[in-house]
Design a protein around this motif. Structure first.
Motif, PDB file in Angstrom:
ATOM      1  N   ALA A 186      56.111 105.640  28.004  1.00 17.83           N
ATOM      2  CA  ALA A 186      55.350 105.815  26.765  1.00 17.83           C
ATOM      3  C   ALA A 186      55.946 104.951  25.649  1.00 17.83           C
ATOM      4  O   ALA A 186      55.210 104.288  24.903  1.00 17.83           O
ATOM      5  N   GLU A 187      57.274 104.940  25.520  1.00 18.39           N
ATOM      6  CA  GLU A 187      57.883 104.130  24.448  1.00 18.39           C
ATOM      7  C   GLU A 187      57.658 102.637  24.714  1.00 18.39           C
ATOM      8  O   GLU A 187      57.385 101.870  23.786  1.00 18.39           O
ATOM      9  N   ILE A 188      57.751 102.236  25.982  1.00 15.37           N
ATOM     10  CA  ILE A 188      57.502 100.810  26.302  1.00 15.37           C
ATOM     11  C   ILE A 188      56.040 100.474  25.970  1.00 15.37           C
ATOM     12  O   ILE A 188      55.745  99.448  25.350  1.00 15.37           O
ATOM     13  N   ALA A 189      55.123 101.374  26.363  1.00 17.44           N
ATOM     14  CA  ALA A 189      53.689 101.130  26.118  1.00 17.44           C
ATOM     15  C   ALA A 189      53.414 101.015  24.624  1.00 17.44           C
ATOM     16  O   ALA A 189      52.637 100.156  24.191  1.00 17.44           O
ATOM     17  N   SER A 190      54.081 101.845  23.843  1.00 16.13           N
ATOM     18  CA  SER A 190      53.889 101.806  22.403  1.00 16.13           C
ATOM     19  C   SER A 190      54.315 100.431  21.845  1.00 16.13           C
ATOM     20  O   SER A 190      53.627  99.834  21.009  1.00 16.13           O
ATOM     21  N   ALA A 191      55.445  99.917  22.339  1.00 17.41           N
ATOM     22  CA  ALA A 191      55.912  98.594  21.889  1.00 17.41           C
ATOM     23  C   ALA A 191      54.946  97.491  22.343  1.00 17.41           C
ATOM     24  O   ALA A 191      54.632  96.569  21.579  1.00 17.41           O
ATOM     25  N   LEU A 192      54.442  97.610  23.585  1.00 19.47           N
ATOM     26  CA  LEU A 192      53.501  96.583  24.083  1.00 19.47           C
ATOM     27  C   LEU A 192      52.218  96.589  23.251  1.00 19.47           C
ATOM     28  O   LEU A 192      51.696  95.532  22.882  1.00 19.47           O
ATOM     29  N   GLY A 193      51.733  97.803  22.939  1.00 18.83           N
ATOM     30  CA  GLY A 193      50.511  97.916  22.134  1.00 18.83           C
ATOM     31  C   GLY A 193      50.684  97.246  20.785  1.00 18.83           C
ATOM     32  O   GLY A 193      49.785  96.567  20.281  1.00 18.83           O
ATOM     33  N   TYR A 194      51.868  97.384  20.212  1.00 15.32           N
ATOM     34  CA  TYR A 194      52.163  96.771  18.909  1.00 15.32           C
ATOM     35  C   TYR A 194      52.148  95.241  19.022  1.00 15.32           C
ATOM     36  O   TYR A 194      51.541  94.543  18.210  1.00 15.32           O
ATOM     37  N   LEU A 195      52.811  94.720  20.072  1.00 15.83           N
ATOM     38  CA  LEU A 195      52.822  93.260  20.271  1.00 15.83           C
ATOM     39  C   LEU A 195      51.400  92.752  20.493  1.00 15.83           C
ATOM     40  O   LEU A 195      51.002  91.718  19.933  1.00 15.83           O
ATOM     41  N   HIS A 196      50.615  93.475  21.287  1.00 15.78           N
ATOM     42  CA  HIS A 196      49.236  93.047  21.576  1.00 15.78           C
ATOM     43  C   HIS A 196      48.408  93.015  20.296  1.00 15.78           C
ATOM     44  O   HIS A 196      47.576  92.136  20.114  1.00 15.78           O
ATOM     45  N   ALA A 197      48.658  93.965  19.400  1.00 15.36           N
ATOM     46  CA  ALA A 197      47.923  93.980  18.122  1.00 15.36           C
ATOM     47  C   ALA A 197      48.271  92.746  17.292  1.00 15.36           C
ATOM     48  O   ALA A 197      47.507  92.336  16.423  1.00 15.36           O
ATOM     49  N   LEU A 198      49.429  92.148  17.566  1.00 18.44           N
ATOM     50  CA  LEU A 198      49.820  90.907  16.873  1.00 18.44           C
ATOM     51  C   LEU A 198      49.444  89.662  17.687  1.00 18.44           C
ATOM     52  O   LEU A 198      49.950  88.566  17.426  1.00 18.44           O
ATOM     53  N   ASP A 199      48.611  89.866  18.725  1.00 21.12           N
ATOM     54  CA  ASP A 199      48.195  88.765  19.620  1.00 21.12           C
ATOM     55  C   ASP A 199      49.368  88.170  20.390  1.00 21.12           C
ATOM     56  O   ASP A 199      49.417  86.970  20.651  1.00 21.12           O
ATOM     57  N   ILE A 200      50.326  89.007  20.728  1.00 22.79           N
ATOM     58  CA  ILE A 200      51.476  88.507  21.478  1.00 22.79           C
ATOM     59  C   ILE A 200      51.496  89.180  22.852  1.00 22.79           C
ATOM     60  O   ILE A 200      51.454  90.406  22.948  1.00 22.79           O
ATOM     61  N   ILE A 201      51.534  88.372  23.912  1.00 22.81           N
ATOM     62  CA  ILE A 201      51.737  88.921  25.254  1.00 22.81           C
ATOM     63  C   ILE A 201      53.246  88.883  25.500  1.00 22.81           C
ATOM     64  O   ILE A 201      53.870  87.840  25.330  1.00 22.81           O
ATOM     65  N   TYR A 202      53.815  89.997  25.912  1.00 20.50           N
ATOM     66  CA  TYR A 202      55.273  90.043  26.089  1.00 20.50           C
ATOM     67  C   TYR A 202      55.705  89.205  27.295  1.00 20.50           C
ATOM     68  O   TYR A 202      56.694  88.485  27.236  1.00 20.50           O
ATOM     69  N   ARG A 203      54.965  89.301  28.403  1.00 24.21           N
ATOM     70  CA  ARG A 203      55.127  88.459  29.590  1.00 24.21           C
ATOM     71  C   ARG A 203      56.389  88.652  30.412  1.00 24.21           C
ATOM     72  O   ARG A 203      56.484  88.152  31.521  1.00 24.21           O
ATOM     73  N   ASP A 204      57.423  89.248  29.849  1.00 25.41           N
ATOM     74  CA  ASP A 204      58.654  89.328  30.626  1.00 25.41           C
ATOM     75  C   ASP A 204      59.159  90.755  30.703  1.00 25.41           C
ATOM     76  O   ASP A 204      60.357  90.993  30.666  1.00 25.41           O
ATOM     77  N   LEU A 205      58.203  91.700  30.818  1.00 24.11           N
ATOM     78  CA  LEU A 205      58.638  93.087  30.952  1.00 24.11           C
ATOM     79  C   LEU A 205      59.265  93.284  32.324  1.00 24.11           C
ATOM     80  O   LEU A 205      58.645  93.012  33.352  1.00 24.11           O
ATOM     81  N   LYS A 206      60.503  93.703  32.311  1.00 24.70           N
ATOM     82  CA  LYS A 206      61.234  94.042  33.541  1.00 24.70           C
ATOM     83  C   LYS A 206      62.350  94.978  33.132  1.00 24.70           C
ATOM     84  O   LYS A 206      62.721  95.033  31.946  1.00 24.70           O
ATOM     85  N   LEU A 207      62.875  95.715  34.117  1.00 27.22           N
ATOM     86  CA  LEU A 207      63.880  96.733  33.774  1.00 27.22           C
ATOM     87  C   LEU A 207      65.053  96.158  32.985  1.00 27.22           C
ATOM     88  O   LEU A 207      65.579  96.811  32.100  1.00 27.22           O
ATOM     89  N   GLU A 208      65.459  94.934  33.311  1.00 31.15           N
ATOM     90  CA  GLU A 208      66.630  94.351  32.655  1.00 31.15           C
ATOM     91  C   GLU A 208      66.390  94.103  31.167  1.00 31.15           C
ATOM     92  O   GLU A 208      67.341  93.976  30.400  1.00 31.15           O
ATOM     93  N   ASN A 209      65.135  94.007  30.770  1.00 32.60           N
ATOM     94  CA  ASN A 209      64.834  93.755  29.351  1.00 32.60           C
ATOM     95  C   ASN A 209      64.563  95.031  28.573  1.00 32.60           C
ATOM     96  O   ASN A 209      64.223  94.982  27.398  1.00 32.60           O
ATOM     97  N   VAL A 210      64.669  96.172  29.262  1.00 34.34           N
ATOM     98  CA  VAL A 210      64.478  97.447  28.577  1.00 34.34           C
ATOM     99  C   VAL A 210      65.858  98.036  28.319  1.00 34.34           C
ATOM    100  O   VAL A 210      66.596  98.344  29.264  1.00 34.34           O
TER     101      VAL A 210
END
Ligand code: ADE
Length: 407
Positions: A186-210
């Motif tokens: 849920a916390e990761i999804a919340s951060a992704l939703g925020y980036l998407h609202a800024l037109d940013i695709i995170y692209r590198d979501l993986k456990l090591e980056n959390v």
């Protein structure tokens, strides 16, 4: 049209001419772009030739002068004590560092310029900086406090996530129970939703980056692969990332969009509840084939909502995949989550990293912490501005006036 009867223009000749012509254009284009790169990379040159300031980034001035408090002051590599290595990456290291005057702890990401310039990765680096600058205001994204450069290195001074990588914690426990996996997802999804609202695709979501902060909340880091400026349907055209997390449309080099990140969230959730990524195989090529063609197989042992969510996230057809945060928020797997309280950090984390003090490194892999700290990090070499517009400080508000603007 004048016809040359002695030497008629045949199809073959025309083709030959066209290919010579296009090779010439290609060569000229390459020369021009090389020249542009050299110009932009070397302020000495571009200041001399660029009388109109076209090549000079707006914020270039910040490179020579960072403002802290009322008096203009430069933040440099020498302002920090570098204590331990806490991570490594393709171009450099992340170090735990203490700012000498404030005694604050930071994670400082130090990148070597040479390999970045050699592999023409300046774009990724400036993108990372730009994304970090534009995303100052989300509780689950690492904040950038300063960046500066010496002649050989680039420094990003970031929030220190003392809880370490989620990857490390999962390795210790093999799997997480669903309530814990739900909280992180849920916390990761919340951060992704925020980036998407800024037109940013995170692209590198993986456990090591959390990462986890000291209370056990998520902090997403590493924005080097982010794609800014996706079009309105959220599509773009290039990709490089970790194979386990790549959706079929990326492997097939089709256009991809924001839903790429929802696929990666599915992979992370799968790893948390099953202890390994979906479509897993020891052989990389087998795994790539599995991602493309094998139907998703979910072993028993997880709840029905968890199973359904994984199917919605790991849907091979991006058009049928879960599309946005709003859809995710109302999925039954998250029915116990209060999304407003979550983003206000009012939901108590299911796990609090054990820490005896600010420099307790128990949450970091000894593989990193046992590495020697490079002795030259504090050295005040000349700045060698090969990355014009890189430096930044957040102490007195943004050094760049446009950083919060939404396109
Ligand atoms: N590893 C990578 N980035 C980090 C950060 N900001 N804090 C702690 N560890 C990290």
């Amino acid at each position: 049209m004048v016809k040359n009867l002695k030497s008629p223009v045949t199809y073959a000749k025309m083709k030959g001419l066209m290919s010579q012509f296009s090779a010439l254009i290609k060569e000229r284009k390459a020369l021009a772009s090389d020249l542009m790169l050299k110009l932009v990379a070397s302020p000495k040159i571009y200041r001399r030739f660029d009388s109109h300031g076209f090549l000079r980034p707006e914020e270039d001035a910040a490179d020579e002068l960072c403002f802290r408090g009322a008096s203009p002051q430069k933040v440099t590599a020498a302002d920090f004590d570098y204590l331990k290595v806490i991570g490594t990456g393709s171009f450099g290291k992340v170090l735990l560092a203490k700012q000498k005057d404030t005694k604050n702890y930071y994670a400082v990401k130090v990148l070597q310029k040479h390999p970045i310039l050699q592999r023409k990765e300046q774009g990724h680096i400036m993108c990372e900086r730009s994304v970090l600058l534009r995303t100052l205001n989300h509780p689950f994204l690492v904040r950038l406090h300063y960046c500066f450069q010496t002649s050989g290195k680039l420094y990003f001074v970031l929030d220190y996530a003392s809880g370490g990588e989620l990857f490390y914690h999962l390795q210790q426990e093999r799997v997480f129970l669903e309530p814990r996996a739900r909280f992180y997802a849920a916390e990761i999804a919340s951060a992704l939703g925020y980036l998407h609202a800024l037109d940013i695709i995170y692209r590198d979501l993986k456990l090591e980056n959390v990462l986890l902060d000291r209370s056990g909340h998520i902090l997403l880091t590493d924005f080097g692969l982010c794609k800014e400026g996706v079009d309105r349907e959220g599509r773009t055209g290039t990709f490089c990332g970790t194979p386990e997390y790549l959706p079929p449309e990326v492997l097939e080099q089709r256009e991809y969009g924001l839903t790429t990140d929802w696929w990666a969230l599915g992979v992370v959730l799968h790893e948390m509840v099953y202890g390994q990524p979906p479509f897993f195989s020891e052989s990389r090529s087998r795994m790539l084939k599995n991602i493309l063609y094998q139907p998703l197989l979910l072993s028993p042992g997880i709840s029905k909502p968890a199973r359904d969510l994984l199917q919605r996230l790991l849907e091979k057809d991006p058009r049928k995949r879960l599309q946005n945060l709003a859809e995710l928020e109302c999925h039954p797997f998250f029915s116990s989550i209060n999304w407003t309280e979550l983003v206000e950090k009012k939901v108590r984390p299911p796990f609090r990293p054990s820490l005896s003090g600010p420099v307790d490194l128990v949450n970091f892999d000894p593989e990193f912490t046992q590495l020697p700290v490079p002795p030259s990090l504090s050295a005040c070499e000349g700045s060698g501005l090969t990355f014009p517009g890189f430096s930044f400080t957040s102490d007195n508000g943004p050094a760049v006036s446009t950083q919060f603007s939404r396109r």
